[in-house]
Design a protein around this motif. Structure first.
Motif, short mmCIF file in Angstrom:
data_model
loop_
_atom_site.label_atom_id
_atom_site.label_comp_id
_atom_site.label_asym_id
_atom_site.label_seq_id
_atom_site.Cartn_x
_atom_site.Cartn_y
_atom_site.Cartn_z
N ALA A 529 56.46 50.69 47.02
CA ALA A 529 57.41 51.80 46.88
C ALA A 529 57.15 52.91 47.88
O ALA A 529 57.70 54.00 47.76
N SER A 530 56.30 52.63 48.86
CA SER A 530 55.91 53.66 49.83
C SER A 530 56.91 53.66 50.98
O SER A 530 56.68 53.08 52.05
N LYS A 531 58.03 54.35 50.79
CA LYS A 531 59.11 54.31 51.77
C LYS A 531 58.81 55.09 53.04
O LYS A 531 59.52 54.97 54.03
N SER A 532 57.76 55.92 53.01
CA SER A 532 57.39 56.68 54.21
C SER A 532 56.36 55.96 55.06
O SER A 532 55.96 56.45 56.12
N LEU A 533 55.91 54.79 54.61
CA LEU A 533 54.84 54.08 55.31
C LEU A 533 55.24 53.72 56.73
O LEU A 533 56.27 53.07 56.95
N ARG A 534 54.39 54.13 57.69
CA ARG A 534 54.63 53.83 59.10
C ARG A 534 53.57 52.90 59.66
O ARG A 534 53.88 52.03 60.47
#
Length: 616
Positions: A529-534
């Motif tokens: 659910a880590s939508k900011s993961l780059r």
């Protein structure tokens, strides 16, 4: 933050603190010819009508538009920024600082007909990149003149030295403005009442530093930072009997020496940072009983620190960073109760860390990084209640990581990386509000105490390159919901395992997750659910099996994915953005080949795919 105290002490140089308040109105009607002169002066300039905040003299605010109150037929003594005397109605003061004035100040300006002016402040306006008119020499009654940041260029006119009653002169922040050596000599010879000289940012490259030997003995404030001064600054200036502030900052070609004997003065601010002052810090510095700010950073100071530094009991700001100081730091801080900021970083200090520094009660900033300091951190302390930033990295500190570090009530940034800390992390009794913690590149052993995960304000955590041995539960890690960067790499016995209720174990703010060269057994599904993961690096672990679409769901912003050196057998990744994927495998080497690229579902046309079979 490091320069907060220093900026506060310097604030008067670019404000009206040195000028009288011009808000006092007069009941006397101003003289008609002077009212006309002011209106004519206004008519030859434009006024910025911006409703947005702008930079003016280092501050951000909305232009005051003081001249909007200047209306024909009204008493000019009641106009904003205008001050009159109470006897004859003469205009004696004009404060138009930061008033949004735009234009060029010409030699025929009616401003120069106001012969009774004693105070004039045009700072922070845009006067058209014009030269300072020589007609300023007509304003013989001036005691205060501030043209700071007004856009003047060219040479300062020699007529300025005719203003023999000047007490304060500020020509700072006019970056195209120069002084000729002869004109500067005439100025310091003739302006014998000067108490304040602020020339920051204008060019003094043509001025021989020995000209400052002729400064008046009444001088209190001297600001010469960013002036391109060159040569040897005369030591005698530091002995001026009334000198309270001297700022020579950022003149990289300026050399000189601090007085070694008979140095006793009312100095409260001494800044020679970013110059080429050599030698050492003399013992005589201990005689400066009124000193509040001492900045010697980025010079070539050598030698040891004198124990007389402990005599400066009024000191609030101390910066000796980026020099060549060496030897033991004397443990003399016990009486420096007002010290708010101290920076000893980037020197060659050795020996045991001065323990009395940990008991300072007013300190907000401490930096001893990049030295060779040894010893252990104390088990308990009595100060540092207001400390916000603590930097001790790149030293030789050893021993345990004490729990009090994470109980300091105001601490926001803690950096101890690249030391030799080899004990465990102590349990934390009262978790604080710290936001960034870096304990990487040490030899820290043992487990991560469960109380560590109560540091719920953490945004950055780096425990990489240690000897941690732990099995961190994903639900414990997920308590750090504000984390954007997490690096646990290069801890060979460290792993993360799932909790029974892994659905709620998420890191919603995570941007960078590094867990390379550890002992992870399964893919970290709690990142789904880590939508900011780059950036995701879980290479060189013990991960078996395949990655499902669900486990990688929602990685719209993924840029770099490193899965190499694992035992994965299948990949089903749905990637919807530009991404670099690095996949190597330790298992099934013979069966994997180019045909297995189809095992990866990449839903994009813009992808750099590196498929590197590691045969060793």
């Amino acid at each position: 933050m490091v320069y907060l105290i220093l900026c506060f002490l310097l604030g008067f140089f670019n404000s009206s603190l040195l000028s009288p308040s011009l808000s006092v109105s007069s009941t006397h009607l101003c003289r008609p010819e002077q009212s006309s002169a002011l209106l004519n002066f206004k008519s030859n300039l434009c006024i910025s009508r911006s409703i947005y905040k702008t930079h003016c003299l280092g501050e951000v605010h909305i232009p005051s538009h003081k001249t909007d109150s200047w209306d024909e037929g009204t008493n000019c003594c009641k106009w904003e920024g205008v001050m009159c005397d109470n006897k004859k109605g003469n205009v004696i003061g004009l404060d138009l600082s930061c008033s949004g004035l735009i234009g060029s100040l010409q030699s025929n300006s009616s401003l120069f007909s106001l012969q009774n002016l004693r105070w004039l402040n045009l700072a922070g306006n845009d006067l058209g990149i014009s030269e300072i008119p020589s007609e300023f020499g007509k304003l013989r009654s001036l005691t205060y003149l501030n043209l700071s940041g007004a856009g003047f260029t060219g040479f300062v006119p020699p007529e300025i030295y005719l203003l023999s009653d000047l007490v304060s002169l500020d020509l700072s922040l006019n970056y195209g403005l120069f002084f000729r050596n002869h004109d500067f000599n005439m100025l310091v010879h003739n302006l014998t009442k000067l108490e304040n000289i602020v020339l920051r940012g204008m060019s003094l490259s043509l001025v021989v530093p020995y000209s400052f030997l002729n400064l008046t003995v009444s001088l209190k404030h001297l600001s010469l930072s960013y002036c391109d001064l060159q040569g040897n600054f005369p030591t005698q200036v530091f002995h001026l009997p009334y000198l309270e502030n001297i700022i020579l900052k950022s003149n990289p070609n300026l050399t000189g020496y601090l007085p070694e004997t008979n140095w006793s003065s009312p100095l409260s601010l001494l800044d020679v940072s970013r110059t080429r002052f050599p030698k050492g810090l003399p013992r005589s510095v201990g005689n400066l009983k009124h000193l509040k700010a001492l900045s010697l950073s980025s010079c070539v100071f050598m030698g040891s620190i004198p124990s007389t530094l402990g005599n400066l009991t009024k000191l609030t700001f101390l910066d000796i960073s980026d020099n060549m100081f060496q030897g033991q730091i004397p443990d003399v801080f016990v009486n420096l109760n007002d010290l708010s900021s101290m920076d000893f970083s980037s020197n060659n200090f050795s020996g045991v860390f001065p323990s009395s520094a940990f008991n300072l009660t007013s300190l907000t900033f401490m930096d001893f990084s990049f030295n060779f300091l040894q010893g252990t951190l104390p088990n308990n302390i009595s100060g540092l209640s207001y400390l916000r930033k603590l930097y001790l990295y790149a030293n030789l500190l050893s021993g345990r990581v004490p729990g009090w570090l994470f109980s300091l009530p105001s601490l926001e940034y803690l950096d101890l990386h690249s030391n030799k800390l080899n004990g465990p992390i102590d349990p934390i009794q009262e978790p604080n509000l710290v936001q960034q913690v870096d304990l990487s590149k040490n030899e820290i052993q043992g487990t991560v105490p469960s109380s560590f995960f109560d540091l719920i304000n953490l945004t950055f955590l780096d425990l990489s390159s240690n000897n941690l041995s732990d099995n961190i539960k994903s639900c414990m890690l997920a308590k750090l919901r504000n984390l954007t960067v997490l690096d646990l790499s290069f801890n060979n016995l460290l792993s993360v395992t799932r909790c029974s209720d892994d659905v709620n174990s998420t890191l919603p703010m995570i941007d960078q997750f590094y867990f390379s060269s550890c002992n992870m057994q399964r893919f970290p599904s709690f990142l789904n659910a880590s939508k900011s993961l780059r950036d995701l690096d879980i290479s060189d672990n013990q991960i078996h099996g395949s990655i499902t679409k669900w486990e990688a769901e929602g990685w719209e912003n993924l840029v770099t994915l490193r899965l190499s050196m694992n035992f994965m057998t299948g990949y089903s990744l749905l990637v919807t953005t530009n991404v670099t994927v690095e996949i190597r495998t330790k298992a099934y080497i013979d069966s994997l080949g180019a045909a297995n690229v189809s095992a990866i579902n990449i839903d994009t046309k813009h992808i750099a795919l590196f498929w590197d079979i590691d045969k060793g």
